[in-house]
Structure formats: C-alpha cells, structure tokens
Scaffold this active site. Structure first.
Site: not given
Ligand code: HMG
Length: 401
Positions: A128, A325, A250, A292, A169, A259, A218, A96
């Site tokens: 992906c 996605s 993935h 990633n 990521t 998860k 996502s 992509e």
């Molecule tokens: P964010 O807002 O930075 O993080 O977004 P958050 O607030 O959701 O926290 C992340 C985790 O850290 C949480 O854990 C927190 O509790 C934990 P969870 O509740 O989810 O288990 N946390 C802590 N843990 C330990 N000590 C601490 C602490 N503080 C917080 N002190 C997000 C994170 C991944 C959403 C963001 O980085 C993002 O948008 N990334 C891009 C999208 C993505 O990767 N999505 C994944 C699914 S979609 C997919 O896989 C397709 C993709 O690869 C694209 C494609 O297909 O081409 C993305």
C-alpha cells in the site's frame, strides 16, 4: 522550522524557490457494492463487528469490466484538461494489483487518457506504500523540470477470498493526483521519514490470486511502524502533534486509523484530542463506504478529509501516515494553499458513492468469482456505464474502451 519550499537553480544558475505539490485530486470506485451488515449476516457474524469493530459500512466490488487499469483512467480523466495532458511527461501508477509482470499499467493509462507521447510511464510496487513513493518521486522530477506535471495514480482491488477473515476488509478503487509546481490544493513538504523492515504480515506470491495475511501481526506492525516513523519525525523536525490541524492514515479498514490516532493522542491536551478526532471522522467517511483500496486508501482518506471537514483552512498542515505491508512506513506532511476548496470534486465524489447499486451477497459472490480466461481465448465483455472499461481479452491481451 522546516523550509517548505524546494530551492532550485534555474538555467542561469540563480537559486529560486518553488512550491511543489498536489494541484488536483480525484477518486473512482466501481458502481456496485455490498452492504457490510448483510455480509455479516451471511457470514454468521454480529453486524456490529464489521460496522463498529472494523468501522466499515459498505464494500466496493469490482466487476470484470473494471480492472486496475480502467479504474486508474476513470479516476484521472475528470480532472485533466488538454493543457494538463500536454504538460504531463511522467505517469506513475502505484499498485499491487498489476495485470502483467512486464508491461506497466501506466502505459495503458497513458494511451487511454491521451497523454503527450513524450512521457515516461511506470508502475511502482511496495504494497500500500507505492503511491507515496510515487508522490515523492514526482516532487523530485518537478524540482528538476519545473514546467512538467506528473500524474500519480494509486489503483487496486483488495481481494482476500470469500469466507476468509480478510473478506470484511476488501474493496476496489483508484485515486489520481496531478502534481505540479505552484499547486492549488497542497504543498508536499520536504519532511518525509521512512522506515523499511523485512517482515511477512501481508503478501501475495505471484501464483496466488488472493493475498496471504497474518491479520493480528499486520495490525501490530502497522502501529509499530507508526510509532517508529512518528518518533523519528518529531526528532528530525522538532514538531509535535499540536502542529497538525489533521492527520490522515492509511485505512485498510477505518478502525485501524482510529487505533493509530489513539496511539498518538495522549501527546496533546483534551481540546486538541477532540479536534483531531473530529477531523479523523471526516477522513474516514469515504473509506467506510469503499473498503480497502490498498495504495489509494491513504489518499482516499485525504480526499474524504478535504471534502468533508468543515474547518480546514489555507496554511493548515496535515500529517500523513503511509504503510505498506512487507513493510515500509512513512510519515510526511502537506500544507493547504489558498483557494484549495475550489479545487475539490466533493459533489462528484458524493454523487458517485450515492449513485452506486447495492448487490445482494449472492450476486457479490457471483461477480467475485468471475475470471478472465488464461488460455488465450477470446472474451467480449458487455458495456458498463463508466468512461473507461475493460472491453475483453484476446490472445492474452487486454482490450480497453
Ligand atoms: P478478525 O479476526 O475478523 O476480527 O480480523 P477481530 O476478531 O480481530 O475483530 C475485529 C475488531 O472487531 C476487534 O476490535 C473486535 O473487538 C471488534 P479491536 O479489538 O481490534 O479494536 N468486534 C466487535 N466490535 C463491536 N461489536 C461486536 C464485535 N465483535 C468483534 N459485536 C482483521 C480482522 C482486520 C485482522 C482481518 O480482517 C484481516 O486480516 N484483514 C486484512 C489485514 C489488514 O487489513 N491489516 C491491517 C494492517 S496491515 C495494512 O494496513 C496493510 C494492508 O493494507 C496491505 C498492504 O499494505 O498492501 C492490509
């Protein structure tokens, strides 16, 4: 039970059995990275959020000399013999991060690797997921042309932008897989279940350098598609989680796969839960250090599992969850074959990761913001240490060496 071999008719119409699958596999990631604890400190975030909350310790950074084409060629060349290059008649690049709206990156890769000229070369796209359909297409091609080999490469640079929630990521790298009959790593079983739905969880419009993402949505969709394809898979195959020695997911960040695994684990007893969790830890060793790589992330995780797990054996079945996605989800399986360990490039993979150079956050930001000219002017890039690199651009054309 599923029939793990494809039954085909040969020239004289007799039905023969044929195993088709992964004969060799190898990954490449650029030689520089940023440390996730240092990135967290620079962004005023608790380091544990990145290292534990997301499960990432390092993030690969792509300098201008390493684009998705050169990374694809760098992933593939170490595993290809002269005989393979003659036998390959189809190159599929899943990505992509395409560098051109018309010309497939596979055409550049074909030239760089010196593949038999009487070959097909195409690029596939669905976030992906694309390399997974590349694998399945390769199996279908070989079922009709048993002597041919197909080179499937997943290559991407994940970019969300500096100071964005997606920044943690990001990553860069490529995975190359040689698909053939009588594979020496694993047979790809004929059991894939896919599911497509039209959603906007992550996407990148043509005019945007960076991905757009609805992060929380996502994550939810990744898990929801897993539930859908896994439920249907069990229905169609009569298999249960207990039938798998390991699962590979993935991994947009390694905690996402955890998860996914935890969603499935209640279906088996405690001993099996512990065994699958141990395998999962092996499957995320490399991804934690690369980040990633979109199309390649599932296959990087598979390589990590094969290289790092201490208790996989021939005959073991591994379940794979592919998610792209937009979205398409797919669950399918592979079965390891006798002697698979001899085909792994574990030492070369480990050395590649260990020999990388750590960037300061300031240097990472500078490299991240470097861009190629878009007005047709010439840019000559300095030499890097890789086998293949982008050497420069001139007149809107990319030049490789
Ligand atoms: P964010 O807002 O930075 O993080 O977004 P958050 O607030 O959701 O926290 C992340 C985790 O850290 C949480 O854990 C927190 O509790 C934990 P969870 O509740 O989810 O288990 N946390 C802590 N843990 C330990 N000590 C601490 C602490 N503080 C917080 N002190 C997000 C994170 C991944 C959403 C963001 O980085 C993002 O948008 N990334 C891009 C999208 C993505 O990767 N999505 C994944 C699914 S979609 C997919 O896989 C397709 C993709 O690869 C694209 C494609 O297909 O081409 C993305």
């Amino acid at each position: 039970m599923i029939n793990y071999v494809i039954r085909i008719k040969n020239d004289v119409g007799r039905v023969t059995n044929m195993n088709i699958g992964i004969d060799k596999l190898h990954f490449f990631t650029p030689h520089v990275y940023v440390d996730m604890e240092e990135l967290a400190e620079a962004r005023d975030v608790e380091p544990a959020k990145f290292t534990i909350g997301l499960g990432q310790t390092q993030q690969a950074v792509a300098p201008l000399t390493q684009d998705p084409v050169s990374m694809a060629a760098n992933a593939a060349w170490p595993i290809l013999t002269a005989e393979d290059k003659e036998a390959i008649d189809f190159i599929i690049v899943g990505s992509e991060s395409g560098v051109d709206q018309s010309k497939a990156m596979a055409v550049h890769v074909h030239q760089l690797l010196g593949i038999n000229p009487f070959a097909r070369a195409i690029e596939m796209k669905e976030a992906c997921y694309a390399a997974t359909v590349g694998l399945q297409t390769a199996v279908s091609h070989i079922a009709r042309h048993p002597e041919s080999k197909v080179l499937v490469i997943a290559t991407d640079i994940a970019r969300y932008g500096l100071n964005t929630s997606g920044e943690s990521t990001q990553g860069a790298g490529a995975v190359a897989m040689l698909i053939s009959k009588d594979p020496r790593v694993a047979v790809i079983n004929d059991d894939a279940v896919s599911y497509t739905g039209d959603i906007y969880d992550f996407w990148r419009p043509n005019y945007s350098t960076y991905a757009k993402v609805d992060g929380k949505f996502s994550n939810e969709q990744y898990l929801s598609y897993l539930e859908t394809v896994w439920t249907e898979y069990k229905k169609r195959t009569n298999k249960t989680l207990a039938d798998f020695k390991a699962l590979a997911f993935h991994l947009p960040y390694s905690k996402m796969g955890l998860k996914g695994l935890r969603q499935l684990l209640p279906e088996v007893d405690e001993a099996k839960q512990a065994a699958l969790t141990e395998q999962f830890e092996a499957s995320r060793v490399y991804n934690k250090r690369v980040g990633n790589i979109y199309t390649g992330s599932l296959y990087l995780s598979l390589i990590s599992l094969l290289d790092q797990s201490q208790n996989l054996e021939a005959g073991d079945t591994i379940g794979l969850y592919s998610y792209g996605s937009g979205a398409v989800g797919e669950f399918f399986s592979i079965t390891l074959v006798e002697g698979f360990k001899d085909m792994l490039a574990d030492e070369s993979h480990q050395a590649m990761l260990d020999n990388r150079v750590q960037l300061s956050v300031a240097d990472y930001e500078l490299i991240f913001q470097e861009e190629l000219p878009t007005d047709g002017s010439q840019l000559v890039l300095s030499e890097d240490e890789e086998q293949f690199q982008l050497a420069g651009v001139e007149g809107h054309k990319r030049l490789y060496k």
